[in-house]
Motif scaffolding. Structure first.
Motif, PDB file in Angstrom:
ATOM      1  N   CYS A  25      73.078  16.779  75.808  1.00  0.00           N
ATOM      2  CA  CYS A  25      73.768  15.754  75.042  1.00  0.00           C
ATOM      3  C   CYS A  25      74.022  14.523  75.914  1.00  0.00           C
ATOM      4  N   CYS A  78      72.658  19.365  67.690  1.00  0.00           N
ATOM      5  CA  CYS A  78      73.895  19.781  68.335  1.00  0.00           C
ATOM      6  C   CYS A  78      75.003  19.470  67.345  1.00  0.00           C
ATOM      7  N   CYS A  83      78.430  13.223  70.897  1.00  0.00           N
ATOM      8  CA  CYS A  83      77.048  13.085  71.362  1.00  0.00           C
ATOM      9  C   CYS A  83      76.385  11.884  70.697  1.00  0.00           C
ATOM     10  N   HIS A  93      69.092  14.067  68.995  1.00  0.00           N
ATOM     11  CA  HIS A  93      70.155  14.949  68.493  1.00  0.00           C
ATOM     12  C   HIS A  93      70.741  14.430  67.188  1.00  0.00           C
TER      13      HIS A  93
HETATM   14 ZN   LIG Z   1      73.882  16.371  71.429  1.00  0.00          ZN
END
Ligand SMILES: [Zn+2]
Length: 163
Positions: A25, A78, A83, A93
């Motif tokens: 991340c 995620c 993030c 992500h």
């Molecule tokens: Zn992430």
């Protein structure tokens, strides 16, 4: 105009700490709102525009510098509100979709809002803000260490020590 946009992008990325591995991340370390998401105040001609940090990252990387209210951003690989790992590739992500995409995902997951889920999410939101602040503060104080990895996974190292 271009240079002031670049300056805002620079101010934004200065507050991001990227994990050491390519798939890690990228954590926002600036202001955090009560929803647990980052906050960024972009300087614009009319003053300042407030963004949730993950949305601003998507605006910069995928949106040509802006997003509309119809552009829905969600964490894909995620579940970390702070993030801001956005790329134009499969390793991103965060993904950009439409309201329709989002509604479909929500009903597929059986997460239609009702009285009980709203009540639950109120508590979850407060926990999420506390967790986000803990993550940010640990990262700024100690860097991307093993304790940070545990926090990121949703565990608190202090709690673990009690058992
Ligand atoms: Zn992430």
């Amino acid at each position: 105009m271009r240079s002031s946009e670049d300056k805002e992008a620079g101010r934004f990325w200065d507050k991001v700490i990227k994990g050491p591995r390519p798939g890690d991340c990228w954590i926002w370390t600036g202001a955090i709102g009560d929803d647990g998401y980052g906050r960024f105040w972009q300087n614009v001609a009319a003053g300042q525009r407030m963004w949730r940090a993950h949305r601003f990252a998507v605006a910069l990387v995928l949106g040509g510098g802006d997003l509309s209210a119809h552009d829905k951003v969600r964490h894909e690989s995620c579940d970390v509100p702070l993030c801001v790992h956005v790329t134009d590739g499969l390793d991103s992500h965060l993904v950009l979709g439409t309201t329709a995409d989002n509604n479909r995902d929500r009903s597929e997951a059986g997460r239609h809002a009702n009285m009980y889920s709203l009540r639950r999410s109120g508590g979850r939101r407060r926990d999420q803000a506390a967790h986000s602040r803990e993550l940010r503060d640990h990262l700024l104080a100690h860097g991307w260490d093993d304790d940070f990895r545990l926090l990121l996974a949703g565990y608190s190292p202090d709690q673990e020590a009690l058992f």
